[in-house]
Design a protein around this motif. Structure first.
Motif, mmCIF file in Angstrom:
data_model
loop_
_atom_site.group_PDB
_atom_site.id
_atom_site.type_symbol
_atom_site.label_atom_id
_atom_site.label_comp_id
_atom_site.label_asym_id
_atom_site.label_seq_id
_atom_site.Cartn_x
_atom_site.Cartn_y
_atom_site.Cartn_z
ATOM 1 N N GLU A 520 36.477 38.876 2.792
ATOM 2 C CA GLU A 520 36.497 37.412 2.811
ATOM 3 C C GLU A 520 37.735 36.911 2.085
ATOM 4 N N SER A 548 36.656 35.407 11.564
ATOM 5 C CA SER A 548 35.800 34.228 11.694
ATOM 6 C C SER A 548 35.971 33.318 10.496
ATOM 7 N N SER A 550 34.049 30.175 8.113
ATOM 8 C CA SER A 550 32.754 29.621 7.743
ATOM 9 C C SER A 550 32.880 28.860 6.429
ATOM 10 N N GLY A 551 31.868 28.056 6.177
ATOM 11 C CA GLY A 551 31.766 27.397 4.876
ATOM 12 C C GLY A 551 32.816 26.349 4.627
ATOM 13 N N GLY A 608 26.696 38.041 7.317
ATOM 14 C CA GLY A 608 26.641 37.369 6.022
ATOM 15 C C GLY A 608 26.151 38.212 4.880
#
Length: 648
Positions: A520, A548, A550-551, A608
């Protein structure tokens, strides 16, 4: 009610008896007032020589009731041609080789067009074009509003014949070309100048043509006796020729009415011929063998001038004289009469430098105006005014002087961003005070939206302008045309600067910038407009090599964060963040994240969750499965079949 209906029907039929309603070029009755040109800001536009294709020289318009000069304009040469009045313009050629387009009401020059030689022919207006013939062997089609050339056609010889528009065709003739051994008469497509047909003629065509009942009529002469020619309008084939037996020329235009064609010769006489056969109906010998002008015709009467200064009104059917008028000076009349039915007047010019107005019914003198030169140009009548050229190089407009309006236009603010609003204020006055109830027409050169003006106090009007969306700074010219009955229009302009939406800037940082597959990365994003931090922007993220996002979090102060999960293979990823927001130009920022090495199972996530958890669970399940298998094996052994027992 039935009685009232009968009265209405009777009155309607009565009006049809007296009002002109012809809609074709059938000029058996010359009461038609169909113009080739569009009806714009000129009532009953005078769109070609002698008003219409039948060359009747009669308009429903009124002329001035006194010799009151509105304006004059000086060209660069003698004015032989006649004015044309249409759509708020006066078109007047000059011997200097130019066509001048003047404002009908003020005489100010709007545009001019220069040809290669002198011009004596009167232009014709129609289809938004001006058709102009010049001695440079060329016929031109010009844009009516700008004077730009749309097309042109070269001819075998010079053209002094005034073009005529009729039935979707443009007709004119040329002079005789000694080298080519001919003159030509042509029918063109007025839209593009292509030739429908071309007829070979054996003599000079110095006059103009008239069109009626499917026939085209014109005169020729100079090499031989004067001849009147009738051609088929559709094919150009000769229908008949009438030899006048007079050794002269025909520089006039025939007039057509009542099934006849009326022709003034350049000496000796006026002839009236049958349109269908060319046979003689009657003739009139002009005094002292003088010239006759192009005739004008109305209500059974033909009007023409002569070289002895006499204007005649004669019965169109029999030739019997009704009245005559002689100019006080005896000055020759080469100017063709023009009839203004609204004021029952006949207008014509003379070599004594005067423009005359006489009574249509009686021939009595009404008034005259002294120009600066001989007048052979024929008058044009429109909007209660009369226009004429003279050999002093001027064109004159006579009529009541209309007072002008004045207008101002202001914008606040005058510098806008795209889609912003400016308040417009218009003031309209005459020479003494504000004008209530003015009609305002607002336009924008670059688009946008203009609201309907509303008067707030007498003479002051307000409106809103919503600027268009632009990608670069531009100057938008806002124009207002103010009009009111009894006044000349006023025009005012103002300029509004429209700027595009301020551009956004996007700064992106990655932490860390280099990592392992499946890790990440925290992206820290800052969106500004160059100076201020911008919250509430919409962000779109993309990667060149997968992974990808996210968040996404908006910190509310122009700072944003988002998690980027790297792909599971080594790669160099260019991450692009696109930011957009209303009233701003969108922008993008980029950052590079390098992915290499072996995945760190403590950081790699699937769905996740850390990947090592999945591995631990998998190992645990593996040992559980082994334990289960061993337990089942042991049980199967303990429960086997009993062994036999032997005794010895």
């Amino acid at each position: 009610m039935m009685g009232l209906g009968v009265v209405i029907v009777f009155l309607t039929l009565s009006l049809l008896v007296f009002l002109p309603t012809d809609t074709s070029t059938d000029h058996r009755d010359p009461l038609s007032f169909v113009n080739a040109g569009p009806v714009g800001t000129t009532d009953y536009p005078w769109t070609m020589f002698h008003y219409d294709a039948g060359r009747n020289g009669a308009t429903p318009a009124s002329g001035p009731t006194s010799a009151s000069l509105m304006w004059s304009y000086t060209t660069g040469g003698v004015v032989y041609a006649s004015p044309v009045v249409s759509d708020g313009f006066v078109f007047i050629p000059s011997y200097d080789g130019k066509l001048y387009a003047l404002d009908e009401y003020t005489g100010s020059l709007i545009w001019s067009f220069t040809t290669g030689s002198n011009i004596v022919a009167t232009p014709a207006v129609g289809n938004g074009m001006v058709y102009l013939a010049s001695k440079d062997f060329t016929v031109y089609a010009l844009d009516e509003n700008t004077g730009s050339m749309l097309w042109r056609i070269s001819n075998v010889a010079a053209v002094v014949s005034s073009p005529v528009l009729a039935d979707g065709k443009l007709f004119y003739g040329t002079l005789y070309s000694p080298s080519a051994g001919r003159a030509e008469f042509l029918a063109l497509n007025p839209q593009d100048g292509t030739v429908f047909w071309r007829a070979t003629i054996s003599d000079y065509i110095e006059g103009s043509a008239a069109v009626s009942n499917g026939l085209v009529f014109f005169g020729i002469g100079a090499i031989s006796n004067a001849v009147v020619v009738a051609l088929n309008e559709t094919t150009g084939k000769t229908v008949w020729n009438y030899n006048t037996a007079v050794p002269t020329t025909i520089t006039t235009a025939p007039a057509t009415a009542y099934g006849n064609v009326y022709v003034g010769l350049d000496s000796t006489r006026v002839l009236v011929l049958k349109q269908i056969t060319g046979s003689l109906v009657w003739s009139f010998n002009t005094p002292s063998g003088s010239n006759a002008t192009s005739p004008a015709i109305y209500n059974g009467v033909v009007y023409f001038g002569t070289g002895r200064g006499i204007v005649y009104a004669r019965n169109a059917t029999t030739g019997v004289q009704i009245w005559s008028y002689t100019t006080p000076t005896g000055g020759a009349v080469a100017s063709s009469p023009a009839i203004a039915l609204g004021s029952k007047a006949v207008f014509f010019g003379s070599n004594d430098r005067y423009l005359y107005a006489i009574n249509l019914m009686t021939g009595t003198f009404l008034w005259r105006y002294l120009t600066g030169g001989q007048v052979s140009s024929s008058p044009a009548v429109a909007d209660t005014r009369v226009y004429i050229g003279a050999k002093d190089a001027k064109v004159y407009a006579l009529g009541i002087i209309i007072p002008p309006l004045s207008a101002t236009l202001t914008a606040s603010p005058a510098i806008l961003r795209s889609a912003s609003v400016s308040n417009l204020t218009v003031t309209v006055r005459n020479s003494t005070g504000p004008i209530t109830g003015a009609n305002l027409t607002l336009t924008s050169s670059a688009g946008g939206t203009l609201s309907q003006p509303v008067m707030t106090i007498p003479g002051t009007y307000v409106a809103n302008f919503t600027a268009p969306t632009v990608s670069s700074t531009l100057n938008d010219v806002i124009q207002v045309i103010a009009s009111a009955p009894g006044y000349l229009n006023a025009v005012a302009r103002t300029t509004i600067t429209v700027n595009p939406y301020p551009p956004l800037t996007v700064a992106v940082a990655a932490k860390p910038g280099t990592t392992t597959p499946g890790a990440e990365v925290l992206l820290m994003i800052m969106v500004t407009n160059g100076t201020d931090l911008i919250a509430g922007a919409s962000l779109t993220m993309t990667s060149t090599s997968g992974g990808s996002f996210s968040g996404l979090t908006d910190g509310g102060n122009g700072n944003y964060t988002v998690i980027y999960t790297t792909p599971l293979q080594s790669s160099t990823n260019v991450l692009t963040v696109q930011a957009s927001k209303n009233q701003f130009s969108s922008a993008q920022g980029q950052v590079v994240v390098t992915v290499n090495g072996i995945p760190d199972l403590t950081t790699v996530k699937v769905a996740g969750l850390p990947l090592f958890l999945f591995a631990a669970v998998a190992v645990l399940i593996f040992f559980i499965l082994i334990a289960v298998a061993v337990t089942r094996r042991d049980r199967s052994r303990s429960h086997g079949p009993p062994q036999p027992s032997f005794t010895y």
